[in-house]
Design a protein around this motif. Structure first.
Motif, PDB file in Angstrom:
ATOM      1  N   THR A 165      -0.968  16.032  -1.200  1.00 11.67           N
ATOM      2  CA  THR A 165      -0.457  17.408  -1.532  1.00 11.67           C
ATOM      3  C   THR A 165       0.017  18.314  -0.647  1.00 11.67           C
ATOM      4  O   THR A 165      -0.844  18.412   0.436  1.00 11.67           O
ATOM      5  N   VAL A 166       1.366  18.677  -0.684  1.00  4.73           N
ATOM      6  CA  VAL A 166       1.952  19.493   0.597  1.00  4.73           C
ATOM      7  C   VAL A 166       2.472  20.872   0.079  1.00  4.73           C
ATOM      8  O   VAL A 166       2.546  20.981  -1.197  1.00  4.73           O
ATOM      9  N   GLY A 167       2.598  21.831   1.130  1.00  5.80           N
ATOM     10  CA  GLY A 167       3.285  23.088   0.871  1.00  5.80           C
ATOM     11  C   GLY A 167       2.005  23.702  -0.021  1.00  5.80           C
ATOM     12  O   GLY A 167       0.788  23.550   0.129  1.00  5.80           O
ATOM     13  N   GLN A 168       2.515  24.202  -1.255  1.00  7.71           N
ATOM     14  CA  GLN A 168       1.747  25.140  -2.207  1.00  7.71           C
ATOM     15  C   GLN A 168       1.002  24.125  -3.389  1.00  7.71           C
ATOM     16  O   GLN A 168       0.165  24.402  -4.004  1.00  7.71           O
ATOM     17  N   SER A 169       1.440  22.646  -3.315  1.00  3.22           N
ATOM     18  CA  SER A 169       0.712  21.879  -4.493  1.00  3.22           C
ATOM     19  C   SER A 169      -0.789  21.508  -3.594  1.00  3.22           C
ATOM     20  O   SER A 169      -1.061  21.613  -2.514  1.00  3.22           O
ATOM     21  N   PHE A 170      -1.546  21.194  -4.484  1.00  8.87           N
ATOM     22  CA  PHE A 170      -2.945  20.788  -4.172  1.00  8.87           C
ATOM     23  C   PHE A 170      -3.739  19.910  -5.017  1.00  8.87           C
ATOM     24  O   PHE A 170      -3.091  19.562  -6.262  1.00  8.87           O
ATOM     25  N   GLY A 171      -4.820  19.536  -4.657  1.00 11.23           N
ATOM     26  CA  GLY A 171      -5.610  18.642  -5.376  1.00 11.23           C
ATOM     27  C   GLY A 171      -5.381  16.999  -4.945  1.00 11.23           C
ATOM     28  O   GLY A 171      -6.125  16.141  -5.668  1.00 11.23           O
ATOM     29  N   GLY A 172      -4.548  16.795  -4.065  1.00  9.63           N
ATOM     30  CA  GLY A 172      -4.387  15.234  -3.777  1.00  9.63           C
ATOM     31  C   GLY A 172      -5.573  14.859  -2.798  1.00  9.63           C
ATOM     32  O   GLY A 172      -6.842  15.644  -2.616  1.00  9.63           O
ATOM     33  N   ASP A 173      -5.557  13.349  -2.678  1.00 11.12           N
ATOM     34  CA  ASP A 173      -6.761  12.943  -2.006  1.00 11.12           C
ATOM     35  C   ASP A 173      -6.890  13.672  -0.558  1.00 11.12           C
ATOM     36  O   ASP A 173      -7.826  13.713   0.221  1.00 11.12           O
ATOM     37  N   LEU A 174      -5.526  13.897  -0.050  1.00 14.19           N
ATOM     38  CA  LEU A 174      -5.661  14.751   1.422  1.00 14.19           C
ATOM     39  C   LEU A 174      -4.785  15.923   0.996  1.00 14.19           C
ATOM     40  O   LEU A 174      -3.679  15.834   0.147  1.00 14.19           O
ATOM     41  N   GLU A 175      -4.879  16.924   1.656  1.00 16.57           N
ATOM     42  CA  GLU A 175      -4.204  18.183   1.635  1.00 16.57           C
ATOM     43  C   GLU A 175      -3.308  18.265   2.970  1.00 16.57           C
ATOM     44  O   GLU A 175      -3.803  18.197   4.005  1.00 16.57           O
ATOM     45  N   ALA A 176      -2.013  18.853   3.027  1.00 13.92           N
ATOM     46  CA  ALA A 176      -1.267  19.073   4.048  1.00 13.92           C
ATOM     47  C   ALA A 176      -0.621  20.063   3.978  1.00 13.92           C
ATOM     48  O   ALA A 176      -0.209  20.685   2.858  1.00 13.92           O
ATOM     49  N   VAL A 177      -0.312  20.872   5.114  1.00 11.11           N
ATOM     50  CA  VAL A 177       0.634  21.845   5.293  1.00 11.11           C
ATOM     51  C   VAL A 177       2.119  21.744   4.750  1.00 11.11           C
ATOM     52  O   VAL A 177       2.646  22.804   4.088  1.00 11.11           O
ATOM     53  N   ASN A 178       2.638  20.766   5.197  1.00 13.37           N
ATOM     54  CA  ASN A 178       3.983  20.568   4.615  1.00 13.37           C
ATOM     55  C   ASN A 178       4.533  19.170   4.704  1.00 13.37           C
ATOM     56  O   ASN A 178       3.514  18.191   4.899  1.00 13.37           O
ATOM     57  N   VAL A 179       5.584  18.547   4.358  1.00  7.06           N
ATOM     58  CA  VAL A 179       5.935  17.364   4.238  1.00  7.06           C
ATOM     59  C   VAL A 179       5.858  16.759   5.564  1.00  7.06           C
ATOM     60  O   VAL A 179       5.360  15.437   5.597  1.00  7.06           O
TER      61      VAL A 179
ATOM     62  N   ARG B 212       0.953  -1.347  -0.075  1.00  9.86           N
ATOM     63  CA  ARG B 212      -0.146   0.015  -0.119  1.00  9.86           C
ATOM     64  C   ARG B 212       0.986   1.185   0.155  1.00  9.86           C
ATOM     65  O   ARG B 212       1.613   1.522   0.854  1.00  9.86           O
ATOM     66  N   VAL B 213       0.803   2.082  -0.872  1.00 12.40           N
ATOM     67  CA  VAL B 213       1.845   3.151  -1.255  1.00 12.40           C
ATOM     68  C   VAL B 213       0.916   4.443  -1.208  1.00 12.40           C
ATOM     69  O   VAL B 213       0.075   4.501  -2.108  1.00 12.40           O
ATOM     70  N   ALA B 214       1.510   5.520  -0.609  1.00 15.58           N
ATOM     71  CA  ALA B 214       1.228   6.875  -0.607  1.00 15.58           C
ATOM     72  C   ALA B 214       2.112   7.639  -1.083  1.00 15.58           C
ATOM     73  O   ALA B 214       3.419   7.514  -1.035  1.00 15.58           O
ATOM     74  N   TYR B 215       1.579   8.661  -1.851  1.00 20.47           N
ATOM     75  CA  TYR B 215       2.570   9.590  -2.658  1.00 20.47           C
ATOM     76  C   TYR B 215       2.422  10.807  -1.864  1.00 20.47           C
ATOM     77  O   TYR B 215       1.281  11.254  -1.789  1.00 20.47           O
ATOM     78  N   VAL B 216       3.453  11.588  -1.395  1.00 21.28           N
ATOM     79  CA  VAL B 216       3.634  12.897  -0.891  1.00 21.28           C
ATOM     80  C   VAL B 216       4.176  13.723  -1.889  1.00 21.28           C
ATOM     81  O   VAL B 216       5.338  13.609  -2.153  1.00 21.28           O
ATOM     82  N   MET B 217       3.217  14.793  -2.361  1.00 20.65           N
ATOM     83  CA  MET B 217       3.898  15.383  -3.421  1.00 20.65           C
ATOM     84  C   MET B 217       4.008  16.828  -3.114  1.00 20.65           C
ATOM     85  O   MET B 217       3.304  17.595  -2.280  1.00 20.65           O
ATOM     86  N   THR B 218       5.459  17.170  -3.341  1.00 19.36           N
ATOM     87  CA  THR B 218       5.947  18.580  -2.934  1.00 19.36           C
ATOM     88  C   THR B 218       5.769  19.561  -3.750  1.00 19.36           C
ATOM     89  O   THR B 218       5.276  19.152  -5.194  1.00 19.36           O
ATOM     90  N   ASP B 219       5.995  20.918  -3.713  1.00 14.63           N
ATOM     91  CA  ASP B 219       5.516  21.874  -4.823  1.00 14.63           C
ATOM     92  C   ASP B 219       7.023  22.386  -5.371  1.00 14.63           C
ATOM     93  O   ASP B 219       6.688  23.583  -5.804  1.00 14.63           O
ATOM     94  N   GLY B 220       7.734  21.671  -5.707  1.00  8.80           N
ATOM     95  CA  GLY B 220       9.022  22.241  -6.598  1.00  8.80           C
ATOM     96  C   GLY B 220       8.495  21.996  -8.119  1.00  8.80           C
ATOM     97  O   GLY B 220       9.439  22.785  -8.472  1.00  8.80           O
ATOM     98  N   GLY B 221       7.633  21.226  -8.329  1.00 10.82           N
ATOM     99  CA  GLY B 221       7.351  21.246  -9.974  1.00 10.82           C
ATOM    100  C   GLY B 221       5.749  21.763 -10.090  1.00 10.82           C
ATOM    101  O   GLY B 221       5.576  22.801  -9.465  1.00 10.82           O
TER     102      GLY B 221
END
Length: 382
Positions: A203-217, A170-179
């Motif tokens: 999606t963390v930082g300024q990235s958005f639209g993930g299944d969950l939104e988080a403030v930072n890594v 079971r894999v979760a992807y944490v997407m940062t906002d560098g791209g």
């Protein structure tokens, strides 16, 4: 130049109107249209005199749905500069078909803050979230293996390596906002979710639209562990990578910061090497200088560094570079040689196209095998 002098460079947005011709393709959270740019007095189209349609990407959750014949307002800056990953027009608004206001709901976390397209989301750990109590005092990810990668293109390859050893992982992807900031820009994430290879994206930082939104890594990793109950997390920036050809000027330095976050939360960091046998730039041949800077200089915490046992002189060179990286860390980085038998077959099962800097598996095998080796090693930590 005096100390008080300022260099002022313009912030560039190229605005254009266009007419929607047709829908080219659609995937989760995004629509690509074929549009014809309108002529503007005194303003040239991206290619003077060219009447062919151009590609325009829209995020319906932000701007609504356009129909053929609609006029749309575009930002064409990336299109005009011919950028790689993001080199297409972006739909800013559909003036005659504005979306309805969303229903009242919780959430006060703002992404793309103070820009014309700032969006408000519900953060996974904020007070109105159903997961607030779970995360309010959460302070550890309890040994969660976390694969950290420089480029978004590593994501499907890492998961392929994981699944080669643990098909039900079971894999979760944490997407940062560098791209890319919208996760919807990634066809890979959409395809991996649809195929069941990816449980969820945070999606963390300024990235958005993930299944969950988080403030930072940090909160993204805590959500992966305690809300998504992931076996493994993968941290990487979204599609795209900002680089200036300098030692420190690239968005992938965030990979080193992610290693520090994993350690702070009691996780097990696995530093996926960025490797290429086809990149024309010397600084990215073999083990990229990005890996040396991010893991060797930015990261201050321990991490495993899987290095694939590749064939021939190239493989010998990659191993030598990886040893230099590990030795230069004073014992902080632990080199792990990983056998690559079966990884090509695992990569061939990817439900999404493997592509890095426009190169596929056949053109730059080492890039994807190195990422898959990191996934294979992470599977041994479960």
């Amino acid at each position: 130049m005096s100390r008080s002098a300022r260099l002022v460079f313009p912030i560039v947005i190229h605005w254009r109107a266009a007419t929607v011709l047709q829908v080219r393709s659609r995937w989760a959270g995004a629509v690509e249209y074929a549009v014809r740019l309108a002529h503007v007095d005194g303003v040239a189209a991206p290619e003077e005199g060219v009447e062919e349609p151009v590609r325009a990407l829209a995020y319906p959750d932000l701007v609504g749905e356009a129909q053929p014949g609609d006029t749309v307002l575009l930002n064409t800056s990336a299109l005009q500069r011919g950028l790689g990953t993001g080199g297409l027009a972006l739909v800013v608004a559909v003036p005659d078909r504005l979306p309805a206001d969303p229903p009242p709901g919780p959430g006060h976390v703002v992404k793309a803050r103070y820009t014309p397209l700032q969006a408000m989301v519900l953060g996974v750990d904020e007070q109105e979230s159903p997961h607030h109590e779970v995360l309010r005092e959460a302070d550890t990810v309890d040994g969660l293996p976390v694969v950290v990668a420089d480029l978004h293109s590593a994501l499907p390859a890492v998961i392929a390596g994981l699944r080669a050893e643990r098909p039900d992982v079971r894999v979760a992807y944490v997407m940062t906002d560098g791209g890319a900031l919208p996760v919807a820009f990634s066809r890979a994430v959409a395809g991996l979710r649809e195929a069941g290879w990816l449980a969820a994206a945070v999606t963390v930082g300024q990235s958005f639209g993930g299944d969950l939104e988080a403030v930072n890594v940090h909160t993204g990793l805590l959500a992966a562990a305690h809300v998504l109950h992931a076996d493994v997390a993968v941290v990487a920036q979204g599609p795209g990578n900002l680089g200036t050809g300098t030692r420190w000027g690239f968005s992938g330095t965030s990979a080193g910061e992610a290693v520090n976050a994993v350690h702070a939360l009691g996780g097990r960091a696995v530093a996926s090497l960025r490797v290429s046998e086809a990149d024309l730039r010397e600084r990215h041949r073999g083990v990229s200088h990005h890996s040396f800077t991010a893991y060797g200089r930015v990261a201050m915490a321990p991490a495993d560094v899987p290095v694939p046992r590749l064939e021939g002189a190239f493989g010998t060179g990659v191993l030598r570079q990886a040893r230099e990286l590990a030795q230069g860390s004073g014992g902080r980085l632990r080199l792990v040689e990983v056998d690559v038998d079966g990884l090509d077959a695992a990569l061939a099962t990817s439900p999404v196209r493997l592509s890095t800097m426009g190169r596929g598996l056949d053109a730059d095998r080492a890039s994807f095998v190195a990422a898959a080796a990191a996934g294979r090693h992470a599977a041994t930590l479960l």
